[in-house]
Design a protein around this motif. Structure first.
Motif, PDB file in Angstrom:
ATOM      1  N   TYR A  39       0.828  -1.196   0.000  1.00 42.00           N
ATOM      2  CA  TYR A  39       0.000   0.000   0.000  1.00 42.00           C
ATOM      3  C   TYR A  39       0.865   1.250   0.000  1.00 42.00           C
ATOM      4  N   ARG A  40       0.588   2.150  -0.945  1.00 46.54           N
ATOM      5  CA  ARG A  40       1.311   3.414  -1.059  1.00 46.54           C
ATOM      6  C   ARG A  40       0.492   4.583  -0.520  1.00 46.54           C
ATOM      7  N   SER A  41      -0.787   4.346  -0.229  1.00 42.41           N
ATOM      8  CA  SER A  41      -1.664   5.387   0.296  1.00 42.41           C
ATOM      9  C   SER A  41      -2.725   4.726   1.167  1.00 42.41           C
ATOM     10  N   LEU A  42      -3.571   5.545   1.793  1.00 42.29           N
ATOM     11  CA  LEU A  42      -4.601   5.040   2.703  1.00 42.29           C
ATOM     12  C   LEU A  42      -5.972   5.526   2.251  1.00 42.29           C
ATOM     13  N   PRO A  43      -7.006   4.690   2.422  1.00 48.47           N
ATOM     14  CA  PRO A  43      -8.366   5.150   2.113  1.00 48.47           C
ATOM     15  C   PRO A  43      -8.881   6.071   3.215  1.00 48.47           C
ATOM     16  N   ALA A  44      -9.870   6.868   2.891  1.00 46.92           N
ATOM     17  CA  ALA A  44     -10.501   7.729   3.892  1.00 46.92           C
ATOM     18  C   ALA A  44     -11.318   6.848   4.830  1.00 46.92           C
ATOM     19  N   PRO A  45     -10.980   6.794   6.127  1.00 39.08           N
ATOM     20  CA  PRO A  45     -11.656   5.855   7.036  1.00 39.08           C
ATOM     21  C   PRO A  45     -13.138   6.150   7.214  1.00 39.08           C
ATOM     22  N   CYS A  46     -13.539   7.427   7.207  1.00 43.21           N
ATOM     23  CA  CYS A  46     -14.961   7.737   7.380  1.00 43.21           C
ATOM     24  C   CYS A  46     -15.781   7.125   6.255  1.00 43.21           C
ATOM     25  N   LYS A  47     -15.297   7.242   5.023  1.00 39.14           N
ATOM     26  CA  LYS A  47     -16.021   6.686   3.886  1.00 39.14           C
ATOM     27  C   LYS A  47     -15.907   5.163   3.852  1.00 39.14           C
ATOM     28  N   VAL A  68     -15.792   3.119   6.302  1.00 42.97           N
ATOM     29  CA  VAL A  68     -16.690   2.510   7.283  1.00 42.97           C
ATOM     30  C   VAL A  68     -18.137   2.861   6.993  1.00 42.97           C
ATOM     31  N   ALA A  69     -18.395   4.078   6.547  1.00 43.98           N
ATOM     32  CA  ALA A  69     -19.772   4.507   6.296  1.00 43.98           C
ATOM     33  C   ALA A  69     -20.410   3.700   5.177  1.00 43.98           C
ATOM     34  N   ASP A  70     -19.591   3.125   4.301  1.00 41.79           N
ATOM     35  CA  ASP A  70     -20.137   2.309   3.223  1.00 41.79           C
ATOM     36  C   ASP A  70     -20.685   0.976   3.739  1.00 41.79           C
ATOM     37  N   SER A  71     -20.308   0.612   4.962  1.00 46.07           N
ATOM     38  CA  SER A  71     -20.726  -0.675   5.506  1.00 46.07           C
ATOM     39  C   SER A  71     -22.042  -0.517   6.268  1.00 46.07           C
ATOM     40  N   THR A 114     -24.826   4.784  25.432  1.00 45.83           N
ATOM     41  CA  THR A 114     -24.002   5.601  24.535  1.00 45.83           C
ATOM     42  C   THR A 114     -22.913   4.708  23.959  1.00 45.83           C
ATOM     43  N   ARG A 115     -22.704   4.803  22.663  1.00 48.10           N
ATOM     44  CA  ARG A 115     -21.681   3.976  22.016  1.00 48.10           C
ATOM     45  C   ARG A 115     -20.698   4.870  21.269  1.00 48.10           C
ATOM     46  N   LEU A 116     -19.431   4.505  21.380  1.00 47.31           N
ATOM     47  CA  LEU A 116     -18.357   5.223  20.701  1.00 47.31           C
ATOM     48  C   LEU A 116     -17.632   4.251  19.782  1.00 47.31           C
ATOM     49  N   LEU A 117     -17.270   4.742  18.611  1.00 44.92           N
ATOM     50  CA  LEU A 117     -16.540   3.923  17.649  1.00 44.92           C
ATOM     51  C   LEU A 117     -15.434   4.764  17.038  1.00 44.92           C
ATOM     52  N   SER A 118     -14.255   4.185  16.946  1.00 47.90           N
ATOM     53  CA  SER A 118     -13.141   4.860  16.277  1.00 47.90           C
ATOM     54  C   SER A 118     -12.403   3.849  15.410  1.00 47.90           C
ATOM     55  N   VAL A 119     -11.936   4.324  14.265  1.00 47.52           N
ATOM     56  CA  VAL A 119     -11.179   3.501  13.323  1.00 47.52           C
ATOM     57  C   VAL A 119      -9.953   4.286  12.901  1.00 47.52           C
ATOM     58  N   ARG A 120      -8.789   3.634  12.959  1.00 45.22           N
ATOM     59  CA  ARG A 120      -7.541   4.288  12.570  1.00 45.22           C
ATOM     60  C   ARG A 120      -6.767   3.399  11.592  1.00 45.22           C
ATOM     61  N   THR A 132     -17.877  -5.770  16.573  1.00 44.15           N
ATOM     62  CA  THR A 132     -16.579  -5.177  16.257  1.00 44.15           C
ATOM     63  C   THR A 132     -15.807  -6.037  15.272  1.00 44.15           C
ATOM     64  N   ARG A 133     -15.897  -7.337  15.449  1.00 41.08           N
ATOM     65  CA  ARG A 133     -15.161  -8.231  14.552  1.00 41.08           C
ATOM     66  C   ARG A 133     -15.768  -8.222  13.147  1.00 41.08           C
ATOM     67  N   GLN A 134     -17.081  -8.105  13.037  1.00 46.97           N
ATOM     68  CA  GLN A 134     -17.704  -8.037  11.712  1.00 46.97           C
ATOM     69  C   GLN A 134     -17.234  -6.800  10.956  1.00 46.97           C
ATOM     70  N   LEU A 135     -17.107  -5.685  11.667  1.00 44.11           N
ATOM     71  CA  LEU A 135     -16.607  -4.476  11.027  1.00 44.11           C
ATOM     72  C   LEU A 135     -15.145  -4.653  10.623  1.00 44.11           C
ATOM     73  N   ALA A 136     -14.341  -5.279  11.485  1.00 45.24           N
ATOM     74  CA  ALA A 136     -12.938  -5.524  11.161  1.00 45.24           C
ATOM     75  C   ALA A 136     -12.813  -6.399   9.923  1.00 45.24           C
ATOM     76  N   GLN A 137     -13.660  -7.413   9.814  1.00 41.25           N
ATOM     77  CA  GLN A 137     -13.612  -8.291   8.647  1.00 41.25           C
ATOM     78  C   GLN A 137     -13.976  -7.535   7.379  1.00 41.25           C
ATOM     79  N   ALA A 138     -14.967  -6.640   7.476  1.00 39.23           N
ATOM     80  CA  ALA A 138     -15.348  -5.852   6.311  1.00 39.23           C
ATOM     81  C   ALA A 138     -14.216  -4.933   5.874  1.00 39.23           C
TER      82      ALA A 138
END
Length: 280
Positions: A57-65, A67-70, A118-124, A267-273
């Motif tokens: 990988y030479r670049s990174l995808p936008a994390p908001c997009k 994850v929001a696609d899922s 209340t739920r918090l989610l972060s992706v890095r 959380t694991r389902q999101l990680a797999q996606a």
């Protein structure tokens, strides 16, 4: 006199030819010696080190997009009935983390609230680059970073030196209370039903997720007037990129404990996606 002149002209010519022949012989000798010496020098000095291949990988995808696609995102974050459609869309869009190098470190955060919790989610996303590719490739450097995080989580590294807990140890079953004695002349009384305790899945190394992966599950200390919050963190590596997902659940009612299985599964389902997103 004429004979002497001829001799004088011939002798210098012969001397010149002799000198040229000697020079050619010397050159031939040097060439042969150089060829043998060149082979020897090549063996002694060795060939130049071939630089390691850069990471996939030479670049990174936008994390908001990403994850929001899922569709799984909406199952992880509650949206109160009082929110308008515009507010819901804004909540699920997420807020991007500030980043000074979008090709190396990016992140996104979401917050969902309801009367119950209340739920918090972060992706890095982190793209690891080795600055010394003659000794370490990008992939190897990323694996070193992953191992440090695995060590910080106090989990064993999979391999001959460690025995990862790939399957959680089930909690010991709670023994049922003894049956009450049979009253005289009556039928035996049934034991009181005891609710089974929820299964707690602990922190462990995961399989089948990226190149390497582990999961941390932490429950906040119990308080008399506060509910316990649960935070599940999954870290996985795919080539030279490391992905970190944190999902926290904070119930509103005191004494409520978020279920381990449900929180980890989401959380694991999101990680797999996301792992599949990187493999595209």
């Amino acid at each position: 006199m004429q004979l002497k002149a001829v001799r004088r002209r011939v002798l210098p010519g012969i001397a010149m030819l002799t000198a040229l022949a000697a020079g050619a012989a010397g050159l031939t000798g040097c060439t042969g010696g150089s060829g043998g010496g060149g082979t020897s020098d090549s063996k002694a000095g060795g060939s130049a080190a071939v630089p390691a291949q850069p990471g996939k990988y030479r670049s990174l995808p936008a994390p908001c997009k990403a994850v929001a696609d899922s569709k799984k995102l909406k199952g992880m974050l509650p949206a109160g009935d009082s929110l308008t459609q515009e507010q819901r869309d804004q909540m699920y869009t997420g807020v991007a983390d500030a980043s000074y190098d979008g090709d190396r470190h990016v992140g996104c955060r979401w917050t969902g609230q309801s009367p119950e919790e209340t739920r918090l989610l972060s992706v890095r996303f982190e793209r690891v680059v080795s600055y010394d590719r003659t000794a370490t490739s990008d992939d190897d450097k990323a694996k070193q970073v992953y191992v440090r995080r695995l060590t910080d989580a106090k989990l064993p590294f999979p391999g001959p030196t460690g025995s990862p807990a790939t399957s959680p140890t089930p909690a010991a079953p709670t023994p049922a209370p003894p049956a009450s004695p049979t009253p005289a002349g009556g039928a035996p009384s049934s034991p009181a039903a005891s609710p089974s305790a929820p299964v707690e899945l602990g922190s462990r190394v995961l399989e089948g997720l990226g190149s390497d992966a582990f999961l941390e599950d932490k429950l906040s200390p119990a308080g008399a007037s506060a509910a316990q919050s649960r935070t599940v963190r999954i870290v996985f590596r795919t080539s030279n990129v490391i992905v970190t997902i944190e999902h926290s659940v904070q119930p509103a009612l005191p004494g409520t404990v978020p279920p381990s299985t449900e929180t980890q599964d989401r959380t694991r389902q999101l990680a797999q996606a996301l792992a599949e997103r990187f493999s595209e």
